[in-house]
Enzyme design. Structure first.
Site, mmCIF file in Angstrom:
data_model
loop_
_atom_site.group_PDB
_atom_site.id
_atom_site.type_symbol
_atom_site.label_atom_id
_atom_site.label_comp_id
_atom_site.label_asym_id
_atom_site.label_seq_id
_atom_site.Cartn_x
_atom_site.Cartn_y
_atom_site.Cartn_z
ATOM 1 N N SER A 36 2.159 13.536 -2.854
ATOM 2 C CA SER A 36 1.169 13.241 -3.899
ATOM 3 C C SER A 36 0.575 14.500 -4.538
ATOM 4 C CB SER A 36 0.055 12.359 -3.326
ATOM 5 O OG SER A 36 0.535 11.063 -3.043
ATOM 6 N N THR B 62 -3.008 6.534 1.802
ATOM 7 C CA THR B 62 -1.800 6.100 2.490
ATOM 8 C C THR B 62 -2.246 5.408 3.784
ATOM 9 O OG1 THR B 62 -1.516 8.158 3.734
ATOM 10 C CG2 THR B 62 -0.529 8.053 1.546
ATOM 11 N N LYS C 209 -5.354 1.781 3.876
ATOM 12 C CA LYS C 209 -5.318 0.912 2.700
ATOM 13 C C LYS C 209 -6.170 -0.349 2.839
ATOM 14 C CE LYS C 209 -0.819 2.531 1.043
ATOM 15 N NZ LYS C 209 0.529 2.140 0.552
ATOM 16 N N ASP D 217 0.804 0.404 -6.060
ATOM 17 C CA ASP D 217 2.140 0.199 -5.486
ATOM 18 C C ASP D 217 2.825 -1.011 -6.116
ATOM 19 O OD1 ASP D 217 2.101 2.336 -3.670
ATOM 20 O OD2 ASP D 217 1.093 1.137 -2.136
ATOM 21 N N GLY E 171 12.444 -6.361 6.302
ATOM 22 C CA GLY E 171 11.240 -5.881 6.941
ATOM 23 C C GLY E 171 10.018 -6.662 6.499
ATOM 24 N N TYR F 7 11.997 7.797 0.772
ATOM 25 C CA TYR F 7 12.418 8.925 -0.062
ATOM 26 C C TYR F 7 12.823 10.139 0.767
ATOM 27 C CZ TYR F 7 7.577 10.648 0.528
ATOM 28 O OH TYR F 7 6.377 11.088 1.043
ATOM 29 N N GLY G 292 12.770 5.490 -3.025
ATOM 30 C CA GLY G 292 11.357 5.645 -2.742
ATOM 31 C C GLY G 292 10.661 6.638 -3.658
#
Length: 277
Positions: free
Chosen positions: A20, A66, A70, A107, A130, A219, A240
């Site tokens: 970020s 993160t 959240k 997101d 998942g 990612y 990602g």
């Protein structure tokens, strides 16, 4: 937003790996926002109330959050958006001019925009691999573009129950299936993999000859074994980093008041940072 609101940061635990700061600073440079700061702080759930209490609202523009923050942040805010409320998760906090701290979830639209960029704007059905925290955001994004059933492949009955609950809340027809049947997901035109690194590696050999679109939210490491196999068979792959950049674009716009954040410059900076690791 006035010039006094010049600070922003990402919070979480662990946080050292976060891209970020790279993305937001690249945006500030491209936009000519001299004097803007974007930091990174290791903050867990226990430390979050104290951290927020010490912030000067006149200095701060916003926060990126993160895991595991959240949901923990929600009772500490003055309000949250409908998008954030839909999955009970906030990844963006904005400090407003009137002194309020409001939460949002970028997101969900970030997933949608990353798919839109690759030409995926509507699907008849989809699959999610998942059932963790990211899976609920994926399901919320699918509620906007999927006209039919979403099958979620899970490892436990508790996770299955949770995902069906999210489906009811989001207005999505959700069917759950056991993880040992996960290869069946690949019959869907869109598959979203939300699992940790390595969890889908064994499924790479099951990718069909003509796959649809895979959205793998990881990612690093990249490509995953599943994403590599998918690409080799000619399927479209969204990664990602695509999600990370698109959700960060929306954060920059909210925290700076700029109408359009520089997507290309942010993606380039992210790619360079990953390549240097």
């Amino acid at each position: 937003m006035s010039g006094t609101h010049h600070k922003a940061a990402v919070l979480g635990s662990p946080i050292a790996h976060s891209l970020s700061p790279v993305l937001h600073r690249a945006a500030y440079e491209e936009l000519g926002l001299a004097g803007r700061e974007y930091g990174r702080f290791e903050v867990d759930e226990a430390a979050l109330p104290g951290f927020l209490a010490e912030l000067d609202d006149a200095e701060w523009a916003g926060l990126s959050l993160t895991m595991p923050l959240k949901r923990a942040v929600i009772p500490l805010l003055d309000g949250i958006s409908e998008t954030a409320a839909s999955v009970e998760a906030v990844n963006t906090v904005v400090f407003t001019e009137d002194g309020r701290r409001t939460g949002d979830n970028t997101d969900i639209p970030g997933i949608q925009e990353a798919l839109r960029e690759r030409g995926v704007t509507s699907v008849g059905h989809a699959a999610i691999l998942g059932a963790g925290a990211t899976a609920s955001s994926a399901l919320a994004a699918l509620s906007r573009i999927c006209t039919g059933e979403v099958t979620v492949y899970v490892r436990s009955q508790a996770r299955a129950d949770e995902m069906r609950g999210w489906g009811e809340r989001l207005g999505v027809a959700v069917r759950t299936a056991p993880w040992d049947e996960a290869a069946a997901a690949f019959d869907a035109p869109l598959v979203i993999a939300t699992t940790p690194a390595g969890a889908t590696d064994a499924l790479a050999a099951a990718v069909p000859a003509r796959p649809g679109t895979l959205f793998d939210v990881l990612y690093e490491p990249w490509p995953t074994a599943l994403a590599a196999a998918w690409s080799e068979r000619g399927g479209a792959v969204v990664g990602g980093l695509d999600l990370l950049v698109h959700q960060a674009v929306l954060q920059v716009e909210q925290m700076t008041g700029c109408e359009r954040a520089p997507l290309a410059a942010m993606r380039k900076a992210g790619e360079a940072a990953l390549a240097a690791r």
